[in-house]
Scaffold this active site. Structure first.
Site, PDB file in Angstrom:
ATOM      1  N   GLY A 152     -53.721 -28.081  34.469  1.00  0.00           N
ATOM      2  CA  GLY A 152     -54.865 -28.953  34.746  1.00  0.00           C
ATOM      3  C   GLY A 152     -55.687 -28.503  35.951  1.00  0.00           C
TER       4      GLY A 152
ATOM      5  CG  LEU B 174     -14.245   2.716  22.210  1.00  0.00           C
ATOM      6  CD1 LEU B 174     -12.914   3.355  22.599  1.00  0.00           C
ATOM      7  CD2 LEU B 174     -14.120   1.187  22.273  1.00  0.00           C
TER       8      LEU B 174
ATOM      9  CD  GLN C  76     -36.372  -4.724  30.636  1.00  0.00           C
ATOM     10  OE1 GLN C  76     -36.760  -5.581  31.409  1.00  0.00           O
ATOM     11  NE2 GLN C  76     -37.187  -3.765  30.217  1.00  0.00           N
TER      12      GLN C  76
ATOM     13  NE  ARG D 243     -24.258   6.515  20.057  1.00  0.00           N
ATOM     14  CZ  ARG D 243     -24.890   6.211  18.951  1.00  0.00           C
ATOM     15  NH1 ARG D 243     -24.459   6.647  17.800  1.00  0.00           N
ATOM     16  NH2 ARG D 243     -25.969   5.469  18.984  1.00  0.00           N
TER      17      ARG D 243
ATOM     18  CD  GLU E  84     -41.138  -6.731  27.224  1.00  0.00           C
ATOM     19  OE1 GLU E  84     -40.017  -6.767  27.717  1.00  0.00           O
ATOM     20  OE2 GLU E  84     -41.832  -7.737  27.066  1.00  0.00           O
TER      21      GLU E  84
ATOM     22  CE  LYS F 227     -21.515   3.775  13.420  1.00  0.00           C
ATOM     23  NZ  LYS F 227     -22.893   4.255  13.419  1.00  0.00           N
TER      24      LYS F 227
END
Ligand code: CAO
Length: 416
Positions: free
Chosen positions: A249, A72, A17, A38, A140, A75
């Site tokens: 405040g 792609l 994310q 990947r 997160e 590695k």
């Protein structure tokens, strides 16, 4: 008219994310964002929390609109060659891999800078470089705990609590987008790229700025007058959790409206602005409080603020949250109904402003997403569907100068 970021090419090495939220926004503004994924699996969110079998999950589609997808395997030697070519002709590389992953891939900052001195390399990590937790992977809620949000959210008699808002993820992505745009402006002056980094801890802390304010006030005087603990409860030496108290405040609280017994969101947020005291008294039918010295100043009201809220709740008992807000808005009182996700999804005003958008998707059908929260007078933002995995692989490779035969060979070798 062209979009402001047209001509800016971004290699989007982000996932989940935090990073995708950043690059999605830059894509809305016109950048050519190429999401590098990947082969075979892609961003893990494509398959997380799916509600339609074999279709990309909403988690993915809602964070990756207006992008192109290139598969792609970086590695493999061919994958590294393609990435090298892409780096040479792109402007920005954005990544939120775990610590050190880009270096291990062979594309550390020095190498990228050598390949393309104008390249901006933007990263999200859990903790900043040199931090004693810099090696940690972070999601997160981890960030919300690390950045001060959890210790200051919730009720004093309950545990630290995380917010439903993505303070660690999308918020960090928004900080990174500001950093990237700033670096692009600087590059237009110097011609040089640079590293831009935002840690999730820092981005959360930035939003908890007022709590650091409170820590210092607490250390100076031993109490915080706007917290529910004042004046009847106890303070320790750390900022406590203040429930739904107003952070500035103006005292405020979440108040029950008609139907709260069965509807978990039949509430409004009510704010007692000092200068709006007289209209509040008029609105809730307590005109005598306007001249009673026990109520006329914020200081005088402080020790009985919860009795005041209880009186307002009595007034609210026969009004729905919408009816209450319709009355209070006439008195200029800052307030809002507590809105559920269902109510927001159906809100006509949000649809009209483009803040909630319906997007067509080839496999999901139509889905809702959150459009640009930033509105421009000179820019129309069109939200397009997120790309399917590898949808633009051949197109991107051809754009880099690869022939059909070379592209077919890369598919064969599972490099793309
Ligand atoms: N081709 C080949 N390898 C690839 C690739 C590709 N296209 N894309 C990614 N990889 C590899 C990386 O190179 C890395 O390999 P090594 O660890 O072997 O060097 C590997 O995939 C895993 O990357 P990762 O560490 O990013 O993934 P993870 O699932 O283990 O961790 C997360 C996920 C999010 C915890 C981690 O990425 C992280 O801490 N990121 C920084 C903080 C962040 O952004 N968190 C927010 C995520 S939103 O909640």
């Amino acid at each position: 008219m062209g979009k402001p970021l047209e001509g800016i090419k971004i290699i989007d090495f982000t996932h989940v994310q935090a990073g995708p939220a950043c690059t999605q926004m830059l894509a809305w503004f016109g950048a050519d964002v190429i999401k590098v994924e990947r082969p075979g699996s892609g961003d893990v969110t494509r398959s997380q929390l799916r509600h339609v079998a074999d279709a990309d999950a909403l988690y993915f589609t809602m964070l990756n609109s207006n992008k192109r997808s290139l598969t792609l395997n970086t590695k493999t030697p061919q994958g590294k060659e393609v990435l090298t070519k892409l780096i040479k002709e792109s402007d920005v590389l954005v990544e939120n891999f775990g610590p050190g992953a880009l270096d291990r891939m062979g594309f550390g900052w020095e190498h990228i800078h050598e390949l393309n001195p104008g390249m901006i390399v933007a990263s999200v990590k859990g903790f900043s470089e040199g931090h004693h937790y810099e090696d940690l992977k972070v999601y997160e809620n981890v960030a919300q705990c690390a950045g001060g949000a959890a210790s200051t959210t919730g009720f004093w008699d309950g545990p630290p609590t995380v917010s439903g808002a993505a303070l660690g993820d999308s918020n960090t992505g928004m900080h990174l987008a500001i950093g990237i745009l700033t670096a692009l402006v600087q590059r237009s002056q110097t011609g040089q790229g640079q590293k831009v980094a935002v840690s999730m801890q820092d981005a959360v802390l930035n939003l908890c700025r007022v709590k650091l304010r409170d820590q210092q006030r607490l250390e100076a005087v031993g109490y915080l007058e706007e917290y529910p603990q004042y004046p009847h409860g106890e303070f320790t030496d750390v900022v406590p959790r203040g429930g739904n108290a107003g952070g500035g405040g103006q005292p405020g609280w979440v108040l029950k409206c008609k139907g709260w017994q069965s509807d978990p969101n039949a509430y409004i947020y009510f704010t007692v602005q000092g200068h709006a005291w007289d209209p509040i008294c008029d609105a809730i039918g307590k005109p005598e409080w306007k001249t009673d010295p026990a109520y006329t100043t914020a200081q005088a009201r402080q020790d009985k603020i919860f009795d005041i809220f209880a009186t307002i709740e009595e007034w609210l008992a026969d009004k729905t949250k919408y009816e209450a807000v319709d009355i209070l808005r006439k008195y200029d009182i800052p307030c809002s109904p507590v809105l559920s996700m269902k109510e927001l999804a159906e809100d006509e005003s949000l649809r009209k402003s483009g803040s909630i958008v319906e997007v067509p998707h080839p496999k999901l059908g139509k889905y809702l997403t959150v459009g640009s929260p930033i509105k421009f007078s000179g820019l129309q933002i069109d939200i397009k569907p997120s790309p399917l995995l590898g949808e633009h692989t051949d197109e991107v490779l051809a754009g880099l100068g690869y022939s059909d035969a070379e592209i077919a060979e890369m598919h064969e070798a599972k490099a793309v």
